[in-house]
Write a protein that holds these residues in place. Structure first.
Motif, short mmCIF file in Angstrom:
data_model
loop_
_atom_site.label_atom_id
_atom_site.label_comp_id
_atom_site.label_asym_id
_atom_site.label_seq_id
_atom_site.Cartn_x
_atom_site.Cartn_y
_atom_site.Cartn_z
N UNK A 247 0.83 -1.21 0.00
CA UNK A 247 0.00 0.00 0.00
C UNK A 247 0.86 1.25 0.00
N UNK A 248 1.82 1.31 0.92
CA UNK A 248 2.66 2.51 1.05
C UNK A 248 3.45 2.79 -0.23
N UNK A 249 4.04 1.75 -0.80
CA UNK A 249 4.88 1.95 -1.98
C UNK A 249 4.07 2.33 -3.21
N UNK A 250 2.87 1.79 -3.35
CA UNK A 250 2.02 2.20 -4.46
C UNK A 250 1.73 3.69 -4.38
N UNK A 251 1.39 4.15 -3.19
CA UNK A 251 1.09 5.58 -3.01
C UNK A 251 2.34 6.42 -3.22
N UNK A 252 3.48 5.94 -2.74
CA UNK A 252 4.72 6.71 -2.83
C UNK A 252 5.24 6.83 -4.26
N UNK A 253 5.02 5.79 -5.07
CA UNK A 253 5.67 5.73 -6.38
C UNK A 253 4.80 6.18 -7.54
N UNK A 254 3.48 6.24 -7.33
CA UNK A 254 2.59 6.51 -8.46
C UNK A 254 1.67 7.69 -8.17
N UNK B 265 -9.50 -0.53 23.07
CA UNK B 265 -9.94 0.19 21.88
C UNK B 265 -8.84 0.16 20.82
N UNK B 266 -9.04 -0.56 19.71
CA UNK B 266 -8.01 -0.62 18.67
C UNK B 266 -7.81 0.74 18.00
N UNK B 267 -6.64 0.92 17.41
CA UNK B 267 -6.33 2.15 16.68
C UNK B 267 -7.22 2.31 15.46
N UNK B 268 -7.49 3.56 15.09
CA UNK B 268 -8.13 3.83 13.81
C UNK B 268 -7.12 3.56 12.69
N UNK B 269 -7.62 3.52 11.47
CA UNK B 269 -6.72 3.29 10.33
C UNK B 269 -5.71 4.42 10.21
N UNK C 227 -8.38 3.00 1.51
CA UNK C 227 -7.10 2.84 2.19
C UNK C 227 -5.99 3.57 1.44
N UNK C 228 -5.95 3.39 0.12
CA UNK C 228 -4.92 4.04 -0.70
C UNK C 228 -5.05 5.55 -0.65
N UNK C 229 -6.26 6.06 -0.81
CA UNK C 229 -6.44 7.51 -0.87
C UNK C 229 -6.17 8.15 0.49
N UNK C 230 -6.47 7.46 1.59
CA UNK C 230 -6.21 8.05 2.90
C UNK C 230 -4.72 8.07 3.22
N UNK C 231 -3.98 7.05 2.78
CA UNK C 231 -2.52 7.10 2.94
C UNK C 231 -1.96 8.29 2.16
N UNK C 232 -2.46 8.51 0.96
CA UNK C 232 -2.01 9.65 0.16
C UNK C 232 -2.34 10.96 0.86
N UNK D 15 -0.13 6.42 10.57
CA UNK D 15 0.84 7.37 11.12
C UNK D 15 1.91 6.67 11.95
N UNK D 16 1.50 5.66 12.72
CA UNK D 16 2.46 4.89 13.51
C UNK D 16 3.45 4.16 12.61
N UNK D 17 2.94 3.53 11.54
CA UNK D 17 3.81 2.80 10.62
C UNK D 17 4.78 3.73 9.91
N UNK D 18 4.30 4.89 9.48
CA UNK D 18 5.18 5.86 8.82
C UNK D 18 6.23 6.39 9.79
#
Length: 307
Positions: free
Chosen positions: A152-159, A276-280, A211-216, A285-288
């Motif tokens: 997911x991250x690399x698709x958003x980063x590269x395209x 309470x689990x984290x939101x997406x 998911x893709x658009x929110x990462x972007x 943000x944690x992963x980044x």
């Protein structure tokens, strides 16, 4: 308890081992390369393809976490089935009281992908010798180093724009890797979790497109996505290997699974291990942040500022 963690140097295992130690358990970290293992727990040699090594690794353990798979192999279904059978026999012979397995979400009544069918088959095979299995079934696990997240991250980063198959509208329920670990640790101390399967997911059901658009958006990028009906899984996997570092075989297996809706149908895990689990967005943000920290540390190490 004395607990064996398979895949201790992997994406989930490397986070689970220290969390188990923090909870007061004695951890054996199973690895094919104990001499170079630097994570939490006591390293023990073991390979799911070598049943004798499993018997040694499992000796005197009260519980075992099964976190391994062969998704990068074309014959992963056969390999994973054989490994699960070996592990189940070794665990029974060693007197292990419980196996905890991280599998995949998916409705059994659906036409599941080969990947998800394999995950469900492994779940069944682990329990064939009588050791109770607690299965946690997850969809996309978001965290630095995870294959699905990196895709997911690399698709958003590269395209800046991408042509995608119809599966971008499939619904999924992503979960932060930290929350997966909390569930994995939590069920170990919950007798009512023995012999049960639980769906685990974050608080939001999202389409892959969302998911893709929110990462972007989180990274301040603009992303144009154009779904098309004729982009086959095979073509998608080749395209994925060109724009990310996910290999073709793994990409094909993951993309095949993206035609299956993977959402939580039973949230009883929330009562067994309440939090309470984290939101997406929080998980992203944690992963980044973890990726940025690792990159800084790697740069510092190469310039002699660390070590």
């Amino acid at each position: 308890m004395r607990v064996l963690v398979t895949g201790a140097s992997g994406f989930v295992g490397s986070r689970l081992a220290p969390a188990l130690e923090e909870a007061g358990h004695e951890v054996r970290a199973m690895t094919r390369h104990p001499d170079t293992y630097s994570g939490a727990g006591t390293p023990v040699p073991g390979d799911v393809g070598d049943e004798a090594s499993l018997r040694t690794a499992l000796a005197d353990c009260e519980a075992a976490y099964y976190l391994v798979h062969s998704l990068d192999s074309a014959d992963f279904q056969e390999k994973d089935a054989a490994a699960a059978r070996s592990f189940a026999r070794a665990a029974a012979d060693a007197g292990v009281r419980r196996i905890i397995y991280l599998g995949g979400l998916g409705n059994d009544s659906d036409d599941l992908s080969a990947h998800l069918r394999s995950r469900r088959q492994v779940e069944r095979l682990l329990g064939e010798t009588g050791v109770p299995v607690t299965a946690l079934r997850a969809g996309i696990v978001v965290g630095h180093g995870g294959v699905s997240w990196e895709m997911t991250r690399q698709l958003v980063a590269h395209l800046p724009a991408m042509v995608t198959p119809r599966w971008v509208h499939t619904r999924t329920q992503p979960i932060a890797v930290a929350d997966v670990v909390r569930y994995l640790v939590g069920v170990l101390g919950a007798p009512e979790a023995e012999g049960r399967a639980f769906d685990v997911g974050g608080p939001e059901v999202l389409e892959y497109l969302e998911m893709l658009t929110r990462v972007a958006e989180i990274q301040g990028r603009r992303l144009l996505i154009v779904p098309v009906p004729l982009l086959s899984p095979k073509l998608s996997s080749y395209w994925l290997s060109l724009v990310t570092d996910v290999d073709v075989q793994t990409g094909r297996s993951l993309i095949d699974s993206m035609t299956n809706e993977v959402v939580v149908k039973d949230d009883s895990i929330r009562r067994v291990v309440p939090f309470e689990p984290m939101t997406y967005d929080e998980a992203v943000l944690t992963a980044l942040g973890e990726r940025a920290r690792d990159r800084r540390e790697a740069r510092a190490a190469t310039t002699g500022l660390v070590g």
